[in-house]
Each structure stands twice: as C-alpha cells, then as structure tokens.
Design an enzyme around this catalytic site. Structure first.
Site: not given
Ligand code: NAD
Length: 506
Positions: A221, A243, A277
């Site tokens: 995320g 990641e 990402c």
């Molecule tokens: P996000 O961080 O908002 O959410 C990701 C996940 O974390 C969701 O399931 C969310 O509900 C959960 N979450 C949110 N707050 C949390 C907390 N406090 N504790 C635990 N879990 C929590 O990210 P997003 O908007 O869903 O995804 C987009 C981001 O993810 C972008 O920055 C993207 O670059 C990144 N991403 C990285 C990869 C990688 O492999 N490096 C792959 C895909 C996406």
C-alpha cells in the site's frame, strides 16, 4: 458476486457500499469484519496451519499446482471480477491472472528446494556438526490494496502457503471479490477454507487487528500507511515486508527508435490508468532524440483507446474510485495552474464513466507542483529533456522513492549500464515494468520510501520461515571446560584458526 462475499469472515453487521467504477452504480454492500472476527479467523487458521504443515511439501505442491490450473480455467470469471471492481482494461486484468498463476506455480515448485535446509560447516571441522532447517512462521497477516487485487495477493499468499503457513488477509473493500474468487480456486484445489481467511473493514481497525494477530506481516500500500504498519509490527517484534509507493523514472536514451520508444513508454505510464505501483510518472529523454520522441509520445498517448469494455477493445481503463478521481484531477489542475505545458490529455471524461481521466502528459513541470515529486498514482506523466546520460541518471535518482525504473535504448549493453546506476529495487530495460514484475524467480521490492523486504524469488519464500540451526559436538574432541583444559588447547586452537584462514576455508 453476492455469493462470493459470503466467504468473508465478517459478522459485525456493518457494511460498506462498493461502487463499480465503470458505471458509478452500487456493486454491493460489502459485509465488514469485527476485531473479534480477525481473532477467530486467526485461531482457526492456526489449527488449519498445523495440519497443512504436517501434510508435507509434496501435498502442498500438488494442491497449489491444482489451484494454478483452476485459476486458468476460471480466468474469464476472474477477469470480470477484477474489471468490475477496479475499472481496468481486460488486457491489464489478464496481466493480473497471468501473474497470480505464475506466482502460484513458481512457489509450488520452488518451496521444497529453497526450504530444504541441510548441512553447514561446523565451527570446528570434524568436532562440530551443524544443520540448518526451516519452519513456517505460523499465521501470516497480509494487507493488500485495491489496485492489483489478484497478483499482489498471490505474490504474498502463494509463497506463504507453499512454505506451510496459514494466512489472514485484509482485503481492500474495492478488491475483495476478486480475491475471494481466486481463493475459491484454492479451496476447490484442496486448500482448507480456514487456512486462508479474508477479512474486510477500516484499515485503522481491521488492518491493525491483522497486524496484531500475525506471526509475520506483509503489507502492500502507500508509504504513509506502511510506516504505521511497520512500526506496529516492530512493536510486537514480528517481521514484516513493506511494498510501498513509487515515483518511477523512465530514461529514453538517444539511440532509440522514437516511435517504438513512444509506444513502450505509453504502456509503461498508463497501464491500469497509472494506478500501478511500478508504472512511470517521470520521463527523462536525452536531447539528441527529444525532438523525435516527444511528439511521437504525445501522438501515441492521444491515440490510446479509453473506455469501459469487458473485452480487449480498449487500451486504458477507468480510475477505481471517486477518491482517486479527486486526487488525480487535483494534481492535473495544480500543474496547469502553476504553468505546466499540457501535451496530451488533461481532462476528466464523465462521458465514458464517472471516474475516467485522459492519459495526461506534461512538460515544464516545476518543483513546486504536486506532480513533480509526489506519487500521483494515476495517468499523469512529466517529460523532461536532459543533456546527457549522467544528467538523466541524476534526475532519476533525485527522489525519496526507489521502487521501479526503466531504460529504453537500442544498445542493450548501454541501457544495462545505465540501469545499473539507478537507485531502485527493480530496473527494466526496453520494458516499463513487466520484465521485472513478471520474473517470479527474481526478487521484487523497493528501497528508501518504497519499502523493506522482497517478494518473489527465493527471497520471497524465505520471508515466511524461521531458521533453526541445530549443531552438536561429534565427540571427536572434547571442547575445553576448565582452565586447565583451556591452557592445553589454546595453542592448537590458534593454530587451527591460522590454518583455516590459510586454506581459505570459510
Ligand atoms: P493504502 O495504504 O491507503 O491502503 C492499503 C491497504 O492498507 C488497504 O487494505 C487499507 O485498508 C489498509 N490500511 C489502511 N490504513 C491501515 C492501517 N492503519 N493499518 C493497517 N492497514 C491499513 O494504499 P492504497 O491507496 O490502497 O494503495 C495505493 C498505494 O499502494 C500506492 O502508494 C501504491 O504505490 C502502493 N502500492 C505498492 C505496491 C508495491 O508492490 N510496492 C503495489 C501496489 C500498490
């Protein structure tokens, strides 16, 4: 889909409205989990994990290879689910199914070899005999985002299961059905339902509960959330892999065929409408080819077919949510207001669907603009002309992120040399992201703000095991226990150290 959501471990009685991005209509009210659901799912996964581990690696390999086949057999259903939830094109949904199957195959076939364990050199030759073995962590907490629900889930879950673990996964609301659909294939292949539980709910509540319950945590995320999750896991002294986000650079060398480079760059930037990402948000083009490349790139982008279709007739899909639309249009409006030059796109397209935004290309981006250094995570890219290879490398490396990068060049040797100077967990040559992302035998992950740890390859499997060293005295020689015994053996032991070094024996 209504049938699949019943597979969630979710008894709180609360629901969340999930909107279909292609239409803006309500897809379903997703049942949400409680903190108790997470605890119950973890307890059940622990019981199932003990039997799964005891069943042995041949059993796990057979079941996972069967799951691979079912993923392929059910591809149309999976593609529909991914497109419905995320708004991406059929082609980009297919990349997900391909990736999910490849990760499952790789880990099924690699776990035994990677986790075989075996003899290591003893501290004193012939006197000490040493073996190393691996045991599963137990129950792994996996937290996934909405953008690539299938491939990102299975890049963590397939190795976790192959290594003998159970999993409690917190799905993002927007990707839960795609995950549950893939999970059905695993269950029908023989994975016990309790071994891989899926929960849903607010990240700060249910996500936290998953972090608090797992014996290891895999988070995918944003960097902002990753910092919170990593600290929470560290507070419990459990390991984690992170990641996270990126602001990925693509370098166009001056020996490219400009039309071909334009096509490659456009795919690298606008796959999944930039909600990937590893997609590119910064292009550095060497001045020798800039006059040919930039118009070819703008033309290519303007020609991309944008739209909602459950077939292969479109090139770029929708953004996934209203929040994404808001963020992406804010980046575009900010850049335009501060004087960036628009070469292509720049407009929302409500005529195609509520969250569509045209693939957008800017030049003249300045450091005060949000899209300059912040991850847009949408279809927005900056193109900048640079004087030399060194200038391109310096500009590419001038970021807090270090997830992915790409180099386009006719001479592969030259492009590889540039690639080796980029600060990123993965660098693609003459490809945007699929060369590294799809190489399931090679580690993938980020440096700096882009993460900690690696998925894929042996490194991706080794995250999920504890290492245990068992070493013992062979009895050939008694190690000293008293002062008198030491005084006799210090001399021979010093000699031994010198001989071992002289023989270059590790
Ligand atoms: P996000 O961080 O908002 O959410 C990701 C996940 O974390 C969701 O399931 C969310 O509900 C959960 N979450 C949110 N707050 C949390 C907390 N406090 N504790 C635990 N879990 C929590 O990210 P997003 O908007 O869903 O995804 C987009 C981001 O993810 C972008 O920055 C993207 O670059 C990144 N991403 C990285 C990869 C990688 O492999 N490096 C792959 C895909 C996406």
């Amino acid at each position: 889909m209504a049938d699949l959501v019943r597979d969630l471990t979710a008894t709180s009685g609360d629901t969340a409205a999930v909107i279909a991005p292609f239409t803006g209509e309500l897809l379903h009210d997703l049942p949400l989990s409680s903190v108790e659901d997470v605890a119950d799912a973890t307890a059940a996964a622990r019981v199932a994990q003990a039997a799964w581990w005891a069943a042995g690696d041949a059993h796990r390999r057979r079941v996972l290879l069967k799951a691979h086949d079912l993923l392929l057999d059910r591809r149309e259903e999976l593609l529909d689910a991914v497109q419905t939830e995320t708004g991406k094109t059929r082609g980009q949904a297919f990349e997900e199914v391909f990736n999910a199957a490849a990760a499952t195959r790789y880990n099924a076939l690699s776990a035994r070899r990677v986790l075989r364990g075996g003899r290591r050199r003893g501290g004193i030759p012939f006197v000490i005999s040493t073996r190393v073995g691996f045991t599963p962590k137990g129950v792994v907490g996996v937290i996934t985002p909405w953008n690539y629900p299938l491939s990102l889930a299975l890049m963590d879950i397939a190795p976790a299961l192959a290594a003998g673990n159970g999993v409690v996964q917190k799905a993002d609301n927007q990707g839960a059905v795609s995950i549950l659909s893939a999970r059905r294939a695993f269950i029908d292949a023989g994975v016990p339902a309790a071994l891989w539980a899926v929960v849903a709910g607010e990240g700060s509540v249910i996500g936290n509960a998953v972090v608090d319950a797992g014996d290891y945590v895999c988070f995918t995320g944003s960097t902002a959330t990753g910092r919170i999750v990593a600290q929470r896991a560290a507070g419990r002294l459990v390991g984690s892999s992170m990641e996270l986000g990126g602001k990925n650079p693509l370098i166009v060398l001056d020996d490219v065929d400009p039309v071909r480079a334009a096509a490659d760059a456009a795919y690298a930037c606008f796959s999944a409408a930039g909600q990937l990402c590893v997609s590119m948000e910064r292009i550095y083009v060497l001045k020798g080819v800039a006059d040919a490349f930039i118009p070819a790139f703008a033309d290519r982008v303007k020609g991309l077919a944008l739209g909602a279709a459950f077939d292969y007739s479109t090139d770029v899909g929708s953004l996934a949510t209203a929040a994404q639309l808001e963020k992406v249009t804010a980046h575009i409006d900010d850049a335009v207001a501060k004087g960036a030059t628009l070469l292509a796109g720049g407009k929302a397209r409500p005529d195609l669907g509520p969250y569509f935004v045209e693939p957008t290309v800017f030049t003249d981006v300045t450091s005060d603009m949000r899209c300059a250094a912040e991850e847009t995570f949408g279809p927005v890219v900056e193109v900048r002309v640079v004087d030399s290879e060194d200038a391109a490398i310096a500009a590419a490396n001038a970021s807090e992120y270090g997830l992915n990068a790409s180099v386009l060049g006719r001479s592969r040797a030259r492009a590889r040399a540039v690639a080796s100077r980029l600060r990123a967990g993965s660098v693609n040559v003459n490809e945007g992201y699929r060369a590294t992302f799809g190489s399931v035998d090679a580690p993938m992950g980020g440096v700096m703000w882009s993460g900690i740890g690696r998925r894929n390859g042996p490194e991706g499997l080794l995250r999920f095991v504890e290492t245990r060293t068992i070493a013992g005295a062979t009895g050939l020689l008694q190690l000293p226990r008293t002062g008198a015994e030491f005084s006799k053996l210090v001399g021979p032991m010093l000699l031994l150290l010198r001989i071992l070094k002289g023989l270059r024996r590790r």
